[in-house]
Design an enzyme around this catalytic site. Structure first.
Site, short mmCIF file in Angstrom:
data_model
loop_
_atom_site.label_atom_id
_atom_site.label_comp_id
_atom_site.label_asym_id
_atom_site.label_seq_id
_atom_site.Cartn_x
_atom_site.Cartn_y
_atom_site.Cartn_z
N PRO A 1 0.81 -1.16 -0.01
CA PRO A 1 -0.17 -0.06 0.17
C PRO A 1 1.04 1.16 -0.13
O PRO A 1 0.32 2.46 -0.14
CB PRO A 1 -0.73 -0.07 1.12
CG PRO A 1 0.13 -0.94 2.31
CD PRO A 1 0.78 -1.98 1.48
N ASP B 1 3.71 0.75 -11.65
CA ASP B 1 2.34 1.93 -11.58
C ASP B 1 2.87 3.19 -10.78
O ASP B 1 4.06 3.28 -10.35
CB ASP B 1 1.22 1.39 -11.18
CG ASP B 1 0.46 0.50 -12.04
OD1 ASP B 1 0.63 0.51 -13.29
OD2 ASP B 1 -0.41 -0.39 -11.86
N LYS C 1 -1.45 4.94 -15.22
CA LYS C 1 -2.56 5.57 -15.98
C LYS C 1 -2.60 7.03 -15.93
O LYS C 1 -3.51 7.39 -16.75
CB LYS C 1 -4.03 4.76 -15.39
CG LYS C 1 -3.93 3.29 -15.30
CD LYS C 1 -4.31 2.66 -16.67
CE LYS C 1 -3.85 1.58 -16.86
NZ LYS C 1 -4.40 0.62 -15.75
N GLY D 1 0.40 -1.31 -7.41
CA GLY D 1 0.17 -0.96 -5.87
C GLY D 1 -0.81 -1.83 -5.29
O GLY D 1 -1.50 -2.56 -5.91
N THR E 1 -2.92 -5.45 0.67
CA THR E 1 -3.93 -4.65 -0.13
C THR E 1 -4.35 -3.31 0.61
O THR E 1 -4.31 -3.39 2.15
CB THR E 1 -4.99 -5.39 -0.41
OG1 THR E 1 -5.83 -4.49 -1.31
CG2 THR E 1 -5.97 -5.68 0.76
N MET F 1 -11.28 3.52 -4.08
CA MET F 1 -11.39 4.38 -5.38
C MET F 1 -12.79 5.19 -5.07
O MET F 1 -13.70 5.57 -5.86
CB MET F 1 -11.61 3.75 -6.91
CG MET F 1 -10.45 3.22 -7.31
SD MET F 1 -10.51 2.14 -8.51
CE MET F 1 -11.21 0.70 -7.63
N1 SAH Z 1 -4.37 -3.13 -6.08
C1 SAH Z 1 -4.52 -2.13 -5.06
C2 SAH Z 1 -6.00 -1.29 -5.35
C3 SAH Z 1 -5.74 -0.18 -6.40
S1 SAH Z 1 -7.31 0.56 -6.87
C4 SAH Z 1 -4.66 -2.76 -3.62
O1 SAH Z 1 -4.70 -3.91 -3.54
O2 SAH Z 1 -4.63 -1.96 -2.73
C5 SAH Z 1 -6.73 2.19 -6.20
C6 SAH Z 1 -7.28 2.57 -4.89
O3 SAH Z 1 -6.86 1.80 -3.75
C7 SAH Z 1 -7.37 4.03 -4.49
O4 SAH Z 1 -8.41 4.79 -5.05
C8 SAH Z 1 -7.49 3.80 -3.07
O5 SAH Z 1 -9.18 3.95 -2.88
C9 SAH Z 1 -7.01 2.66 -2.59
N2 SAH Z 1 -5.66 2.76 -2.16
C10 SAH Z 1 -4.51 2.47 -2.75
N3 SAH Z 1 -3.23 2.71 -2.11
C11 SAH Z 1 -3.97 3.32 -0.74
C12 SAH Z 1 -3.33 3.97 0.25
N4 SAH Z 1 -2.17 4.18 0.44
N5 SAH Z 1 -4.17 4.63 0.97
C13 SAH Z 1 -5.59 4.49 1.07
N6 SAH Z 1 -6.12 3.90 -0.19
C14 SAH Z 1 -5.43 3.38 -1.20
#
Ligand code: SAH
Length: 537
Positions: A15, A38, A60, A108, A138, A192
């Protein structure tokens, strides 16, 4: 196992906190030929990549200012610099694997949680390309945990749902079943979900979810500057708007949000909310910076000096060529330790070169402090000793205080008269050590392995340093260079923390007031002093 050729690894980078990357992800990044990455990957995630690896940004969004910057000597690929479409990414992965490359596709969080990893895997399978999936931590779990919100709880939530907040609730063919989500017996975690928060909350409430249910937005979860805004389902959108919460952020809806009151821990770390400036050379700063971050500080790296190795100089080559003839080798910094071995390697030799003919026993208070085959090796402090140990050399002598004077004292039991002594150090170091050894009859060669030259601080770093709580100084040269480089943009309100008396003196000479001076003159000592000061304020 390292990355195999012709295989694509769909890898989760976690994250945002680099410490939450998996061991497997680091191993693969370290061995891959090509990494497609990414925007939302942790800072420094690619530092361990091979220097000759091809690193391709395929985020993106356009590769603007918020794209993590990596090692400057990387040759960035010109391909895929902005808004690379999913189809193009799939083709690039296939093409690279077919060219026989080992490929890491770094995303991510987790690649299969709203990461389009499924689509990429399908495209690879269709093209007959072998792939592996490496899960990542995640955001739904990690950002919540860092906010003190357990997504499940024995008493309050027996289930958790990961939901995309991106769907348009006005769309007739929406994938989200708001009635089912309203009835869902547990925590709802929206990815998101910031942009459509107001609509989504309204849809949930209209479908029967309690408007008074606790809800929170976690912005930049696990990253520097993480922030949590807590409210209720009915009021969160307004609160998020008011506080200006931006992406990436996660929305959590559920009773568990209230547990934050007893479980929040991030904000309670010793340096939480403190901005600390690190002025060491970039190559040395990372350890100190990481420790400070781990303690909750927001770190601004403002390197005032840069290390310029001089291992190719005639002086160094001559000394290294006859390194086996020295009876005593003094190393006065961790940089010096690494560069001695770089010079030895450049001469086509290895650590055995130190195992020369000289032998002596050194006894102090009846105990052997050094001896055995080869030169006696003295390190100025534990950091230098650790650096030597990385090259397989255990320092015989490490003084308790880490200044030249203490090393001179510690060397008292070593017979130096008539012996050849090598002092490996920076070009512009003080001469107290060589002078003292010469006075005792040693034949001293001072070998400057590197020079510290002035580094021009980046304007963004200077801006970030304004309003700092602390500025840390680990050498007098950084004090001089930084105060000259910043002039009246030196953050005057910050408390100056100095590693020791010589650095403090330089700070005072530069017109600074020294608020804290370390008792132990090394980085750990500096940290301890800073922590003690922060604790009382
Ligand atoms: N594959 C990623 C998610 C990608 S979608 C995962 O498993 O975490 C992108 C969304 O993930 C962002 O819009 C947000 O809602 C969330 N996100 C990703 N990193 C984050 C973070 N460090 N803190 C809060 N939300 C995060």
């Amino acid at each position: 196992m390292s990355a195999r050729e012709g295989v694509v690894y769909l890898v989760g980078a976690g994250p945002g906190d680099p410490g939450l990357m998996t061991a497997r992800s680091l191993e693969l990044i370290a061995s891959a030929d090509t990494v497609f990455y990414d925007r939302l990957i942790p800072p420094g995630a690619l530092d361990g990549a091979r220097p000759d690896a091809e690193l391709v940004y395929v985020g993106k969004h356009s590769a603007g200012g918020d794209v993590p910057r990596f090692r400057s000597h990387y040759g960035y690929s010109k391909r895929g610099t902005s808004s690379t479409g999913q189809g193009a990414i799939n083709s690039m992965l296939v093409e690279a694997a077919r060219a026989g490359k080992s490929v890491v596709r770094l995303k991510g969080g987790d690649p299969f949680v709203f990461g389009r990893g499924g689509e990429e895997g399908e495209a690879l399978r269709a093209a007959g390309v072998e792939f592996e999936v490496v899960p990542g931590v995640t955001a739904g779990v990690a950002a919540s945990a860092y906010a003190g919100i357990p997504v499940t709880h024995r008493d309050e939530a027996s289930a958790v749902a990961f939901v995309t907040g991106h769907e348009d609730p006005g769309k007739s063919e929406t994938a989200l079943d708001w009635d089912a989500l309203a009835r869902f017996p547990g925590t709802l975690v929206f990815y998101m979900g910031v942009r459509r928060l107001a609509e989504n909350a309204a849809a949930l409430i209209a479908a029967g979810r309690d408007a008074d249910e606790p809800a929170a937005a976690v912005e930049r979860g696990t990253m520097e500057g993480q922030r949590t805004v807590a409210a209720t389902l009915g009021t969160l959108a307004e609160a998020v708007e008011r506080e200006g919460v931006g992406a990436p952020a996660l929305i959590v809806v559920g009773q568990v949000v209230e547990r934050r009151e007893s479980l929040a821990w991030l904000e309670r770390r010793p340096l939480s909310g403190k901005r600390v400036v690190v002025t060491r050379a970039r190559a040395q700063a990372s350890g100190l910076a990481a420790t400070l971050r781990g303690l909750g500080a927001e770190v601004v790296e403002l390197p005032a000096i840069r290390i310029e190795p001089r291992v190719g100089s005639e002086n160094v080559r001559r000394a290294v060529g006859s390194i086996g003839e020295y009876g005593l080798i003094c190393v006065t910094s961790a940089n010096g330790a690494h560069l001695v071995f770089e010079a030895i390697a450049q001469a086509g030799l290895d650590a055995r070169a130190l195992g020369g003919a000289e032998k002596q026993q050194v006894r102090k208070g009846g105990v052997n402090v050094a001896g055995g085959a080869g030169a006696i090796v003295a390190a100025i402090g534990p950091g230098t000793a650790r650096a030597l140990a990385e090259h397989g050399i255990r320092a015989d002598i490490v003084p308790e205080r880490f200044v030249a004077e203490a090393l001179i004292e510690a060397l008292a039991p070593v017979e130096v008269e008539g012996r050849r002594v090598l002092v490996a150090r920076a070009a512009e170091a003080r001469d107290v050590l060589p002078d003292a050894l010469r006075k005792r009859g040693a034949e001293v060669d001072v070998v400057p392995l590197y020079e510290t030259v002035r580094e021009t601080p980046a304007p963004e770093a200077i801006d970030a340093a304004q309003g700092a709580d602390y500025v840390t100084f680990t050498s007098s040269s950084t004090v001089r260079n930084l105060t000259e480089a910043l002039g009246d943009r030196f953050p005057r309100g910050a408390r100056v923390v100095s590693i020791g008396p010589i650095t403090s003196e330089a700070a005072r000479a530069a017109g600074l007031e020294v608020a804290v001076e370390a008792e132990r003159h090394d980085v750990d000592g500096l940290l301890a002093a800073l922590l003690a000061d922060a604790h009382t304020r």
